[in-house]
Scaffold this active site. Structure first.
Site, PDB file in Angstrom:
ATOM      1  N   ASP A   1       0.798  -1.232   0.000  1.00 32.09           N
ATOM      2  CA  ASP A   1       0.000   0.000   0.000  1.00 32.09           C
ATOM      3  C   ASP A   1       0.829   1.279   0.000  1.00 32.09           C
ATOM      4  O   ASP A   1       0.261   2.375   0.030  1.00 32.09           O
ATOM      5  CB  ASP A   1      -0.941   0.006   1.207  1.00 32.09           C
ATOM      6  CG  ASP A   1      -2.013  -1.062   1.101  1.00 32.09           C
ATOM      7  OD1 ASP A   1      -2.601  -1.191   0.011  1.00 32.09           O
ATOM      8  OD2 ASP A   1      -2.250  -1.769   2.095  1.00 32.09           O
TER       9      ASP A   1
ATOM     10  N   ASP B   1      -5.613  -5.128  -6.326  1.00 37.36           N
ATOM     11  CA  ASP B   1      -5.418  -3.743  -5.883  1.00 37.36           C
ATOM     12  C   ASP B   1      -4.008  -3.248  -6.168  1.00 37.36           C
ATOM     13  O   ASP B   1      -3.786  -2.049  -6.405  1.00 37.36           O
ATOM     14  CB  ASP B   1      -5.662  -3.597  -4.382  1.00 37.36           C
ATOM     15  CG  ASP B   1      -6.834  -4.377  -3.845  1.00 37.36           C
ATOM     16  OD1 ASP B   1      -7.066  -5.507  -4.312  1.00 37.36           O
ATOM     17  OD2 ASP B   1      -7.498  -3.879  -2.920  1.00 37.36           O
TER      18      ASP B   1
END
Length: 398
Positions: free
Chosen positions: A118, A177
């Protein structure tokens, strides 16, 4: 199975879907007005947020104010990104000052051992937009360090970045993602970083395309791999309804992520994959035009919607507008994105005075009953990003 061998000519949308998109009136949505509304909301909320190392993530059901999280949360970069977009639209120096203050605590992520993939969401949305708008050389140093840190999660045996080292139920995993975090690597490789960063991003996108994107151009949320041989073991739903279902936001991460990967690498298969995933998304939209949290979940009166998926899809299709050469495809993806943004810019999805967010009705992790049909910060971020993209397109086509 090698996905690159399965690419077919462009699919034609069902007649009803073609009518839906082609009949959209491009003049219905004024991105400036929608952006100004978003800026107004940001200006109203900012005085409430005085801890610059705590970041809005969601508004809990029935509440009005943002629930905040710390620097290490995967969503920490989106609020500074919202502020940078608000500054881009308004030129308000007070918003810029707040964006800088919220950026500052995130710096440590670039210089700490990689926790998971992330880093791109955390730092490219914050420092990336800040550098784009200000040219601050310190921001560039932080972004280059962040890219190098993200690259430490790359496993050459598999050819991907390890998405979630902390999730022991998937010993080596890569999630759809993660396609969105490749932009940080591509950017760094062009701005003083190593060519290896570009190569890692291309490898990651190829392995994702060949394994996590399914033959019908829907996507698993997560792919599990053997970390020694690189063998693809299985696809997993994780945040979706079931392993072979089409989780809405995951589909849109793929749409946007592969479009960016093509833009930066010119690998033709990435463009075709983005196109196919987009067509799959459009074909399966419900009649009201906004996706449910998963396209294969049972639909009842209470099935949650996901506004964030619509916002990400709009961004991806406006990216495709620039990348495709065919005028009919340009028109289709432009109109489809305007349709999504127009639907989000209604009383059904705009928060207005209901709470501190811009958009309502996003769904984070339905299987865990977490953040179900509530405002979530990344929906606001991608909504504003899409509106800014639309504004630029309209400015160049008048």
């Amino acid at each position: 199975m090698n996905k690159t061998k399965m690419l077919k000519p462009l699919m034609v949308l069902a007649f009803s879907q073609v009518l839906m998109w082609s009949c959209c009136d491009k003049s219905e949505l004024d991105p400036n007005a929608a952006l100004d509304h978003s800026v107004d909301k940001v200006q109203q909320v900012l005085p409430k947020l005085t801890e610059y190392n705590m970041y809005p993530r969601c508004v809990e059901d029935g509440e009005k104010e943002w629930h905040t999280v710390g620097v290490d949360d995967w969503c920490s970069g989106f609020w500074p990104g919202v502020l940078w977009y608000a500054y881009e639209q308004s030129g308000d120096e007070k918003i810029k000052e707040k964006a800088e203050l919220f950026n500052a605590p995130l710096k440590k992520i670039a210089f700490s051992p990689a926790y998971d993939h992330d880093i791109g969401f955390q730092l490219y949305c914050s420092y990336g937009n800040g550098y784009r708008l200000t040219g601050n050389p310190e921001y560039k140093k932080i972004l280059l360090a962040a890219a190098d840190t993200l690259a430490t999660l790359y496993n050459p045996n598999v050819g991907t970045i390890w998405s979630w080292p902390r999730k022991k139920e998937y010993p080596y995993n890569t999630i759809i993602d993660n396609m969105m975090n490749l932009e940080l690597l591509f950017w760094a490789s062009k701005n003083g970083g190593s060519q290896k960063l570009h190569d890692i991003a291309v490898s990651h996108a190829k392995v994702t395309m060949e394994n996590i994107v399914r033959p019908d151009y829907s996507a698993y949320h997560l792919g599990s791999f053997d970390d020694q041989t690189g063998e693809f073991l299985r696809g997993v739903a994780h945040q979706g309804y079931k392993d072979n279902s089409m989780w809405a936001r995951g589909q849109t991460w793929g749409i946007y992520g592969f479009a960016i990967a093509y833009r930066e690498s010119k690998v033709e298969e990435f463009l075709e994959t983005s196109i196919k995933m987009t067509d799959k998304f459009l074909e399966r939209l419900p009649e009201d035009g906004i996706p449910y949290w998963d396209f294969d979940a049972p639909v009842t009166d209470s099935t949650p919607k996901d506004a964030s998926a619509a916002a990400v899809a709009a961004c991806g299709m406006l990216e495709l507008y620039y990348l495709v050469d065919d005028d009919q495809l340009k028109t289709k993806y432009y109109n489809a994105s305007v349709q999504l943004l127009s639907l989000l810019t209604t009383d059904t999805y705009l928060s207005k005075e209901k709470n501190d967010a811009i958009l309502l009705r996003s769904t984070g992790h339905m299987p865990k009953n977490s953040e179900v049909e509530v405002p979530i910060v990344y929906a606001d971020y991608y909504y504003m990003e899409a509106l800014l993209k639309l504004k630029k397109i309209q400015a160049t086509t008048k």
